[in-house]
Design a protein around this motif. Structure first.
Motif, mmCIF file in Angstrom:
data_model
loop_
_atom_site.group_PDB
_atom_site.id
_atom_site.type_symbol
_atom_site.label_atom_id
_atom_site.label_comp_id
_atom_site.label_asym_id
_atom_site.label_seq_id
_atom_site.Cartn_x
_atom_site.Cartn_y
_atom_site.Cartn_z
ATOM 1 N N ASP A 5 4.368 12.212 -4.446
ATOM 2 C CA ASP A 5 4.152 11.084 -5.339
ATOM 3 C C ASP A 5 4.739 11.494 -6.687
ATOM 4 O OD1 ASP A 5 3.262 9.079 -7.027
ATOM 5 O OD2 ASP A 5 1.263 8.997 -6.149
ATOM 6 N N GLU A 58 0.344 4.318 -1.131
ATOM 7 C CA GLU A 58 -0.344 5.528 -0.679
ATOM 8 C C GLU A 58 -0.597 5.507 0.829
ATOM 9 O OE1 GLU A 58 -1.412 3.601 -3.212
ATOM 10 O OE2 GLU A 58 -1.096 4.875 -4.964
ATOM 11 N N ASP A 103 0.851 -1.189 0.000
ATOM 12 C CA ASP A 103 0.000 0.000 0.000
ATOM 13 C C ASP A 103 0.892 1.246 0.000
ATOM 14 O OD1 ASP A 103 -1.902 1.964 0.355
ATOM 15 O OD2 ASP A 103 -2.634 1.212 2.285
#
Length: 133
Positions: A129, A114, A112
């Motif tokens: 990001d 994020e 994961d």
């Protein structure tokens, strides 16, 4: 505290297990007062206060991503089970890795991306990001 498993690609698992001792049980990053990254024979642990930033990057070529790696030029370590992408975590002071090296940063290919980045942000650590899409 939060645990973030490191993603292990289906085709990469046998190679990771043979060469680096990686299994799903020992491939993760724990976040608490410390950042504690485990990847088979590899381990890196540092106080969270030593983490200065994060950056989501990737994807990468399989051959350049998988395994425990150390950059020749910059000494940055990678704990990667997939070429899909990962999070680079930069340190204020270099951190001992595998008892032989001191690294300025670590890439981890957590499942994961994020969620891991958000957990770092919630602790006041800035990042971005920067994935190629």
């Amino acid at each position: 505290m939060g645990r973030f498993p490191i993603e292990l690609g289906r085709r990469s698992r046998p190679l990771l297990r043979i060469l680096f001792g990686v299994t799903p049980a020992n491939a993760y990053v724990d976040l608490g007062d410390d950042l504690d990254a485990r990847f088979g024979y590899g381990r890196l642990r540092t106080p969270l206060a030593n983490v200065v930033s994060w950056r989501i990057e990737g994807p990468w070529l399989w051959i350049t991503a998988i395994g425990i790696r150390r950059g020749i030029r910059d000494g940055v370590f990678t704990f990667a089970g997939t070429p899909k992408g990962g999070v680079r975590v930069d340190f204020r002071e270099r951190v001992a890795t595998m008892r032989l090296f001191r690294t300025p940063a670590l890439y981890v290919t957590v499942e994961d991306l994020e969620g891991f980045a958000a957990a770092l942000s919630e602790r006041g650590i800035p990042g971005e990001d920067a994935r190629t899409r």
